[in-house]
Design an enzyme around this catalytic site. Structure first.
Site, mmCIF file in Angstrom:
data_model
loop_
_atom_site.group_PDB
_atom_site.id
_atom_site.type_symbol
_atom_site.label_atom_id
_atom_site.label_comp_id
_atom_site.label_asym_id
_atom_site.label_seq_id
_atom_site.Cartn_x
_atom_site.Cartn_y
_atom_site.Cartn_z
ATOM 1 C CB CYS A 259 3.563 0.734 -8.582
ATOM 2 S SG CYS A 259 3.733 2.389 -8.273
ATOM 3 C CD1 TRP B 271 3.106 -0.742 -1.462
ATOM 4 C CD2 TRP B 271 2.773 -2.423 -2.665
ATOM 5 N NE1 TRP B 271 2.516 -0.221 -2.593
ATOM 6 C CE2 TRP B 271 2.175 -1.313 -3.527
ATOM 7 C CE3 TRP B 271 2.608 -3.638 -3.680
ATOM 8 C CZ2 TRP B 271 1.827 -1.132 -4.762
ATOM 9 C CZ3 TRP B 271 1.979 -3.767 -4.700
ATOM 10 C CH2 TRP B 271 1.805 -2.366 -5.394
ATOM 11 N NE ARG C 59 -3.672 6.757 2.069
ATOM 12 C CZ ARG C 59 -4.581 5.906 2.084
ATOM 13 N NH1 ARG C 59 -4.512 4.895 2.331
ATOM 14 N NH2 ARG C 59 -6.018 6.632 2.494
ATOM 15 C CB VAL C 60 3.025 2.344 3.345
ATOM 16 C CG1 VAL C 60 4.195 1.404 3.182
ATOM 17 C CG2 VAL C 60 3.053 2.763 4.820
ATOM 18 C CB VAL D 262 6.512 1.163 -4.263
ATOM 19 C CG1 VAL D 262 6.637 0.077 -3.208
ATOM 20 C CG2 VAL D 262 5.427 0.873 -4.941
ATOM 21 C CD GLU E 296 7.309 12.479 -6.293
ATOM 22 O OE1 GLU E 296 7.165 12.184 -7.426
ATOM 23 O OE2 GLU E 296 6.345 12.656 -5.534
ATOM 24 C CB SER E 297 8.501 7.747 -8.576
ATOM 25 O OG SER E 297 7.165 8.642 -9.341
ATOM 26 C CE1 TYR F 20 -3.654 4.303 -9.273
ATOM 27 C CE2 TYR F 20 -2.462 5.354 -11.055
ATOM 28 C CZ TYR F 20 -2.415 4.309 -10.071
ATOM 29 O OH TYR F 20 -1.429 3.391 -10.196
#
Length: 331
Positions: free
Chosen positions: A63, A96, A134-135, A137, A152-153, A199
């Site tokens: 990801c 995942w 949503r699940v 990473v 939140e990346s 995406y």
């Protein structure tokens, strides 16, 4: 890609019928902040103080959003302070998965060392039993409060950038105060047109939405190549000096996947990144920095996209190419 509804798992792909075939990403829902003294951050609750060994990071090596956090963990010297669980690349009917017995050793998870969970959605329901959403990473977990800090990346990398500096003594700053307005501006552009743009193209279910996304994506890549032909990094200061910032890393994790995955799998095939001279030189500079390539796993990247997205690739055949060394400026 599934989701939880009131704590119950549903294997449900994105519904583009409501958006005329366009893909729309949902915002991350859990957004607390780790700070040096535990005070509240820009959102969420206070009480998440930077402490060695207190936090655990859940990631996928495939990801690009999770990849950002691994890079910052590496560059900021947080390896001994924040532990990591890596899911396997196959995201199937249960989402995942911590598959520690995958038939191919390359794709085995190192497991969930905290709870021995089988699936990532179990981490979300451990945080909130009736969780809906949503699940995804990455997930940053607080071992002390037994909850998710953030999923939140873009905010996790800012926590890693500065919250732990007194613990690590690492003063590298990828979001300096004087450059924040410029960093935020280019991040916003790149997020919509490139990071999420691939995406929008790959998950579109209508030709006009796909074509619009691809057009916007490559117009932005053209602009970025022109920009980097005249400067070393994406952001310059008022004196024209170039600075390596989070903007570079946020773009890097998308482009490092581009030629192997997005070009073919997401039909973003007007041009390869390796055919952009300035972007390729910029990629090479980033790849040379210590520890960066340790965070890049092309086996996981290719396996995840081509094997997990059966709505796009129903045969689940993973391409054998490009050849080794395809990375832009690979050493």
């Amino acid at each position: 890609m599934g989701l939880l509804i009131n704590g119950q798992w549903h294997d449900q792909w994105y519904d583009t019928s409501k958006t005329d075939g366009a893909f729309q990403r949902e915002d991350a829902a859990i957004r607390h902040w780790i700070t040096a003294d535990g005070s509240a951050g820009p959102s969420g609750d206070a009480g998440f103080k930077a402490e060695s060994g207190r936090y655990h990071l859940y990631v996928s090596l495939a990801c690009p959003w999770a990849h950002r956090t691994l890079i910052f963990r590496e560059l900021k010297g947080l390896q001994e302070h924040i532990s990591v669980s890596v899911v396997s690349p196959d995201m199937l009917s249960q989402g995942w998965e911590f598959d520690t017995e995958h038939p191919d050793p390359r794709f085995r998870s190192n497991g969930d060392e905290l709870f021995n969970s089988r699936y990532l959605h179990q981490i979300y329901t451990r945080h909130k039993p009736d969780y809906s959403g949503r699940v995804t990473v990455p997930v940053l977990w607080d071992k002390q409060r037994n909850c998710i800090v953030s999923n939140e990346s873009s905010e996790i990398i800012r926590m890693f950038n500065s919250a732990f500096d007194q613990i690590t003594g690492n003063s590298l700053d990828f979001y300096p105060q004087a450059l924040r307005a410029d960093i935020d501006a280019i991040n916003e552009r790149i997020y919509h047109r490139v990071n999420n743009g691939v995406y929008k193209a790959g998950f579109a279910t209508a030709a006009d939405k796909y074509e619009a996304a691809v057009s916007t994506l490559f117009a932005e890549l053209d602009q970025l190549d022109t920009l980097l032909a005249g400067q070393r990094w994406l952001v310059n200061d008022a004196l024209g000096q170039s600075h390596l910032t989070e903007a570079d890393w946020r773009l890097f994790t998308t482009l490092v996947r581009f030629d192997a995955v997005y070009f073919g799998h997401f039909k973003c095939n007007l041009q390869l990144i390796r055919d952009y001279p300035a972007l390729s030189r910029w990629m090479k500079r980033l790849q040379k920095l210590p520890g960066v390539m340790d965070t890049v796993n092309l086996d996981h990247i290719k396996r995840h996209y081509y094997f997990s997205h059966d709505t796009i690739n129903p045969t689940r055949i993973v391409p054998v190419g490009p050849r080794a060394g395809f990375l832009p400026g690979a050493l």
